[in-house]
Design a protein around this motif. Structure first.
Motif, short mmCIF file in Angstrom:
data_model
loop_
_atom_site.label_atom_id
_atom_site.label_comp_id
_atom_site.label_asym_id
_atom_site.label_seq_id
_atom_site.Cartn_x
_atom_site.Cartn_y
_atom_site.Cartn_z
N VAL B 199 0.91 -1.02 0.10
CA VAL B 199 0.01 -0.08 0.04
C VAL B 199 0.87 1.23 0.09
CG1 VAL B 199 -1.91 1.35 1.31
CG2 VAL B 199 -1.55 -1.30 1.44
N SER B 200 0.73 2.18 -1.01
CA SER B 200 1.55 3.19 -1.15
C SER B 200 0.59 4.45 -0.70
CB SER B 200 2.27 3.36 -2.40
OG SER B 200 1.25 3.27 -3.43
N ALA B 201 -0.72 4.52 -0.76
CA ALA B 201 -1.28 5.75 -0.64
C ALA B 201 -2.78 5.60 0.17
CB ALA B 201 -1.42 6.48 -1.92
N LEU B 202 -3.15 6.54 0.50
CA LEU B 202 -4.62 6.46 1.30
C LEU B 202 -5.64 6.19 0.29
CD1 LEU B 202 -5.85 6.71 3.91
CD2 LEU B 202 -6.62 8.94 3.40
N GLU B 203 -5.46 4.80 -0.35
CA GLU B 203 -6.58 4.54 -1.12
C GLU B 203 -7.03 3.02 -0.82
OE1 GLU B 203 -4.32 4.43 -4.99
OE2 GLU B 203 -4.27 6.75 -4.90
N THR B 204 -8.14 2.91 -1.25
CA THR B 204 -8.73 1.31 -0.79
C THR B 204 -8.01 0.48 -1.57
OG1 THR B 204 -10.94 2.66 -0.74
CG2 THR B 204 -10.76 0.08 -1.06
N PHE B 205 -7.52 -0.65 -0.75
CA PHE B 205 -6.79 -1.75 -1.12
C PHE B 205 -7.49 -2.94 -0.65
CE2 PHE B 205 -4.60 -3.24 2.53
CZ PHE B 205 -4.72 -2.00 3.48
N ARG B 498 -14.10 -5.33 13.65
CA ARG B 498 -13.81 -4.90 12.31
C ARG B 498 -12.52 -4.57 12.44
NH1 ARG B 498 -17.38 -2.73 8.10
NH2 ARG B 498 -19.09 -3.20 9.45
N VAL B 499 -11.61 -4.58 11.66
CA VAL B 499 -10.43 -4.23 11.85
C VAL B 499 -10.00 -2.87 11.02
CG1 VAL B 499 -9.13 -6.50 11.97
CG2 VAL B 499 -9.42 -5.34 9.89
N VAL B 500 -9.18 -2.08 11.65
CA VAL B 500 -8.82 -0.62 10.74
C VAL B 500 -7.39 -0.98 10.69
CG1 VAL B 500 -10.60 0.76 12.11
CG2 VAL B 500 -8.42 0.31 13.21
N CYS B 501 -6.75 -0.36 9.94
CA CYS B 501 -5.37 -0.44 9.56
C CYS B 501 -4.78 1.01 9.63
CB CYS B 501 -5.02 -0.84 8.23
SG CYS B 501 -3.26 -0.90 7.73
N GLU B 502 -3.89 1.45 10.28
CA GLU B 502 -3.12 2.48 10.39
C GLU B 502 -2.83 3.00 9.21
OE1 GLU B 502 -1.17 3.64 13.91
OE2 GLU B 502 -2.53 3.03 15.28
N PHE B 503 -2.81 4.55 8.94
CA PHE B 503 -2.21 5.08 7.65
C PHE B 503 -1.03 5.58 8.15
CE2 PHE B 503 -1.85 8.81 4.99
CZ PHE B 503 -1.71 8.05 3.84
N ASP B 504 0.19 4.87 7.76
CA ASP B 504 1.42 5.17 8.45
C ASP B 504 2.45 5.02 7.57
OD1 ASP B 504 1.61 2.35 8.44
OD2 ASP B 504 1.53 2.58 10.85
N GLU B 505 3.75 4.94 7.85
CA GLU B 505 4.81 4.75 6.98
C GLU B 505 4.74 3.42 6.17
OE1 GLU B 505 6.39 4.10 11.33
OE2 GLU B 505 5.16 5.63 9.96
N ASN B 506 4.15 2.31 6.85
CA ASN B 506 3.88 0.90 6.32
C ASN B 506 2.93 1.14 5.30
OD1 ASN B 506 5.64 -0.24 8.20
ND2 ASN B 506 4.06 -0.14 9.52
N THR B 507 2.10 1.90 5.27
CA THR B 507 1.00 1.96 4.29
C THR B 507 1.07 3.21 3.47
OG1 THR B 507 -0.62 2.79 5.88
CG2 THR B 507 -0.78 0.59 5.46
N GLY B 508 2.06 3.75 3.29
CA GLY B 508 2.39 4.86 2.29
C GLY B 508 2.26 6.52 2.71
N LYS B 509 2.20 6.44 4.18
CA LYS B 509 2.23 7.93 4.51
C LYS B 509 3.69 8.54 4.44
CE LYS B 509 0.67 10.75 8.56
NZ LYS B 509 0.18 10.70 9.80
N GLN B 510 3.57 9.63 3.80
CA GLN B 510 4.92 10.16 3.90
C GLN B 510 5.21 11.24 4.81
OE1 GLN B 510 6.70 9.80 0.77
NE2 GLN B 510 4.75 8.60 0.17
N GLN B 511 6.32 11.27 5.46
CA GLN B 511 6.71 12.09 6.42
C GLN B 511 6.74 13.38 6.35
OE1 GLN B 511 6.73 10.80 9.72
NE2 GLN B 511 6.28 9.01 8.98
#
Lengths: 462, 511
Positions: B199-205, B498-511
């Protein structure tokens, strides 16, 4: 039905208050109904004071009545088993012992000799059984009654087997060493009750006439509401046996059983349960949590502590303090003490008002010179068996297994708290899977001794 | 009254008395006969025409008794005679007659009626105990002894039905035992995934779980500010839903559906230790694992025999749900976790501020109250989005039964309630500071928040803002194991997660 929240307490209190009588209809909070102030009743149980006629009191005859012959089998032929056999034979006419069982031949032999010497009764050779399965063979030999006197870890198994084969039972305290054992005894007790079997336990203070007289007075309000209690068993070192080269590991431990927790339950359960049971009996209920501590200072063998101090707390906030010790050269005290709103008692023979004036003293029988003797007319160890035989022959209800099992569980709660350093609740104990000892019993190497550790509570300081 | 008549009465008073007595006797005899006649099995069979009732009864242990005794319908379904027998007979009889005349028995959800929850309303505990006076027969097994002892200690909270629900009507699928084989029959035909989704961006995957055939959709939820809780004038709201407070939520991903049995069983088979049948592993902690400890085999049938597949997995404990997330994180290299309550409500609302994420007034949907009972049938709209009491047929349903909310999430409301990571507190919202971002709830508590309502809920309880909490003790009440399972709930069939996944460096968030 009463308030839901009281269901467990109802069960607990029921076990203590009802005891062998099997009387239904325990009514918690009855004294609080009506909205008025509580006039007379126990704050501990929430029940009104009872009338003497509502109390369970064993028959207490001097001798058991005559009747059809009753054959007893002794399971566990050590000192107490032999003693119980003699108490049984002395209880009344037409009583005999026809079978003996133990894990050691020498124990069977010495018991057999003693019975022969004291009562001229010859237990047939073919009815003497040695080995871990002796209990089933004794039960199957055609006896009417079994005397269960082995170390307590075996008691739940033996009691269940006895009940399932419809035998009346005398069993020594403690009746279990762990929650799993207690639950087994509670279930077997219910089975015994449904079968009309008579069960007497070796908590002999419940058959000791001075205690019983004081109990009647306390239960009917002589010291008012009970507000605190103490239980003591502080004595010298008990006994120990050192391992012998020719003994297997199992034999070493069983011959030294009062020093091994899995066999005896530790001395708070094995010995001090007597005093805890008196408090449970007098208060008519059980403490619901405990914080205790203890240690091992001078014990020579085994894995047990030699002193415990436990603060037991009841649901209404009342405390019972219990202490027990088996160390030489210290202050001794084996007794109970209960304080109420109107006075206090030593439970055994005296009641005092709050100022310390004696208001009751048990009238002991007089000796030939006309001075009161220091003991009751019938010693309680005989009385237990007289009561058992009387109840069998006159078909009166007696079933002490539940009350004794619950007292054992209270003692186990104290032990677990001391071992762990944590607060322990009776509810946790009732639902705990703690089970001590090996899964199966063999006279050989079981790998317990070499791994034995004395429990240390809490965490290491750094 | 004229004198003459009175004198006749007086003269004939004895006769009249006798006549009245005779009439009374005849009446009593007929009433008695009537009661008897309407209490036979044959009589019951006349109206209870749905054939499975009799088939299952004949297969049950109360029909095919060892001693040859036959237990009649009324002996279980009515209290013992003299203990409210007549009253209950009239109550149930009236209900049955109404049902017989007005409804079609084929429409009834018979299965739901066989749950303890419902069955206790037309069987009598006192009748069980009337015949089964001795709960400790000599033949009782060790397990039975433990269970009956537990019952004697909790009489006011337990019913015989809790363990013996199938003694009157046999259920071939019922399991009241350690279910060691559970989940082992799911055979995978599809390809096994080897790598997790990148995952590289905040997009549904679509997450692909390595080592399994399981994949599921994770919907990108863009962050924002929303008003959490319900306004005071929202119909049927409860006080714990307020005060409504503005809350900022960071972006995250959320699973499109509640965790499915397929997904949960993948975790179960990957981590559950085979052969272990009890929970004595309480000392293991989540923090120091390099491999995850998984659930022990359940007791009974966790899916309630409703079927598995894409239906939400249910009856797992909060601890098990948390462990699932830990496991999923470990094998996918992302940060999966349970949603906070604020994230959950933000996602459920999907930008709406109304009671539901679709149009409609709770009052028109509810079956509560007089008018609700009469007119509360406008359920087409709500039924399109929500599995709740009126359309669930007493069980969870598969996600394709409903349409998604504005974010593209399904079954946020209804179907099964969902664990949130917050501790529950009735006044949680009033403790929130102003302009709060990503709140995590009270620092401590006893029960966790569950959200979304369930297949058993009335429309009032499946509103966006409706809150509820776990019930640790009650949900384990009848677990016969010692200690009770920390993985499976014995007495709760309506909670999932229901799971949530964090939007962080593992899922494409840019620092």
């Amino acid at each position: 039905m009463a308030n839901n929240n009281f269901s467990r307490r109802k069960f607990l209190a029921g076990a203590a208050a009802v005891g062998a009588a099997g009387v239904a209809g325990f009514n918690p909070l009855v004294s609080c109904s009506g909205g008025g102030s509580q006039k007379s009743g126990s704050l501990v149980t929430g029940e009104p004071f009872k009338k003497v006629s509502d109390l369970f009191i064993p028959p207490l005859l001097d001798k058991a009545p005559d009747g059809q012959p009753l054959k007893a089998g002794v399971i566990g032929c050590g000192g107490r088993g032999t003693g119980a056999a003699l108490n049984w034979l002395a209880a009344g006419p037409n009583l005999t012992v026809t079978a003996l069982g133990d894990v050691f031949q020498d124990r069977v032999d010495s018991c057999r000799e003693r019975i022969k010497a004291d009562f001229n009764i010859e237990v047939p050779e073919e009815n003497c059984f040695v080995g871990f399965d002796n209990f089933q063979k004794v039960i199957d030999s055609g006896v009417d009654v079994v005397l269960l006197c082995t170390p307590p870890v075996f008691r739940p198994i033996h009691f269940e087997a006895a009940v399932k084969n419809r035998k009346h039972v005398f069993m020594e305290k403690p009746v279990a060493v762990d929650p799993a054992g207690v639950r087994s005894v509670l279930a077997s007790a219910k089975m015994a009750e449904s079968q009309g079997l008579k069960v007497v336990c070796g908590t002999q203070r419940r058959h000791q006439r001075d205690y019983i007289e004081v109990y009647k007075q306390v239960a009917t309000g002589a010291i008012g509401d009970i507000i605190s209690a103490n239980a003591y068993w502080n004595q010298n070192k008990l006994w120990h046996r050192n391992p012998q080269a020719e003994w297997s590991e199992m034999e070493c431990m069983i011959r030294d059983w009062v020093n091994w927790c899995w066999l005896s339950g530790d001395h708070i359960v094995e010995q001090h349960v007597h005093n805890i049971d008196v408090i449970n009996w007098f208060t008519g209920t059980y403490p619901t949590r405990a914080v205790g501590f203890g240690s091992r200072q001078r014990r020579l063998t085994g894995d047990q502590y030699d002193n415990f101090s436990v603060d037991f707390v009841y649901d209404n906030g009342m405390h019972m303090h219990s202490m027990c010790r088996q160390i030489n050269g210290c202050a001794g005290n084996v007794s109970e003490y209960i304080r109420g709103t109107k006075g206090y008692t030593n439970c055994q023979n005296r009641i005092y008002d709050l100022a310390g004036n004696e208001i009751y003293s048990y009238p002991y029988p007089l000796d030939e010179a006309g001075t009161p003797m220091r003991s009751v007319a019938v010693n309680p160890y005989d009385q237990e068996h007289i009561d058992l035989v009387t109840c069998i022959r006159e078909d009166k209800p007696i079933n002490e297994a539940e009350a004794t099992a619950m007292s054992c569980l209270v003692a186990v709660m104290g032990r677990v708290s001391a071992y762990t350093g944590k607060e322990v609740t009776l509810e946790e104990m009732l639902n705990s899977d703690l089970k001590l000892g090996p899964e199966t019993f063999i006279m050989g190497d079981v790998g317990i001794m070499k791994n034995a550790v004395v429990p240390i509570s809490g965490e290491a300081a750094n | 009254m004229p004198k003459k008549v009175r004198s006749v009465f007086r003269k004939r008073s004895l006769l009249l008395l006798l006549f009245g007595f005779a009439l009374g006797m005849i009446g009593a005899v007929f009433a008695h006969k009537g009661i008897k006649a309407t209490s036979t099995d044959k009589f019951c069979e006349r109206c209870h025409v749905h054939p499975h009732v009799f088939k299952s009864r004949k297969l049950s242990s109360h029909y095919a008794t060892k001693s040859g005794m036959l237990v009649r319908c009324v002996e279980c379904h009515l209290p013992p005679e003299g203990e409210g027998y007549l009253k209950e007979k009239i109550r149930l009889g009236a209900k049955d007659i109404y049902g017989f005349l007005v409804k079609d028995s084929a429409d009834f959800n018979w299965e739901a009626r066989r749950t303890v929850e419902m069955a206790q309303h037309f069987t009598s505990q006192r009748s069980c105990l009337k015949c089964h006076e001795n709960l400790f027969p000599l033949t009782l097994t060790k397990e039975g002894q433990e269970a009956h002892l537990y019952y004697t200690q909790n009489e006011d909270e337990l019913l015989c039905l809790n363990c013996h629900i199938d003694v009157g009507h046999y259920d071939p699928n019922r399991i009241h035992d350690r279910n060691v084989g559970f989940g082992s029959t799911t055979v995978a035909n599809a390809d096994v995934f080897t790598v997790p989704a990148r995952v590289s961006a905040l997009e549904t995957f679509t997450e692909t779980v390595p080592g399994t055939t399981v994949s599921f959709k994770m919907v990108a939820i863009p962050g924002g500010i929303f008003r959490m809780g319900s306004p005071e004038d929202e119909p049927l709201r409860k006080s714990d839903e307020g005060p409504a407070t503005d809350v900022e939520i960071s972006s995250f991903f959320m699973a499109e559906t509640e965790v499915t049995w397929d997904e949960y069983l993948a975790f179960y088979s990957a981590t559950g230790a085979e052969g272990r049948s009890t929970d004595t592993e309480g000392r293991r902690t989540l923090d120091d694992v390099d491999a995850i400890t998984g659930p022990t085999p359940p007791y009974g049938q966790p899916d309630q025999n409703w079927g598995m597949g894409s239906r939400p997995a249910i009856t797992m404990s909060y601890y098990a749900a948390e462990t699932y997330c830990k496991w999923l994180s470990l094998i996918t290299g992302k940060n999966y976790r349970l949603p906070t309550e604020a994230e959950w409500e933000y996602a459920a609302r999907g930008g709406t501020e109304t009671p539901y994420f679709f149009e409609g007034n709770p009052k028109t949907f509810t079956e509560k109250g007089f008018f609700g009972k009469l007119f509360g049938k406008q359920n087409e709209l709500i039924g399109k989005y929500v599995i709740y009491r009126a359309n669930s047929m007493g069980r969870t349903q598969e996600p394709d039964r409903v349409e998604a909310n504005p974010f593209g999430l399904k079954n946020m409301l209804g179907n099964a309630a969902e664990y949130c990571s917050d501790w529950y507190a009735a006044d949680a919202y009033s403790r929130l500071p102003e302009k709060v971002k990503d709140p995590r709830g009270p620092a401590s508590g006893e029960e966790r928040v569950i959200r979304g309502g369930t297949f058993k809920s009335d429309a009032a309880l499946v509103r966006n803002a409706a809150r509820d909490k776990t019930q640790t003790d009650a949900w384990l009440k009848t677990d016969p194991q010692m200690p009770k399972s920390k993985w499976w709930l014995s007495d709760c069939n309506h909670v999932t997660f229901r799971v949530v996944c964090e939007f962080d460096e593992n899922t494409g968030k840019q620092q």
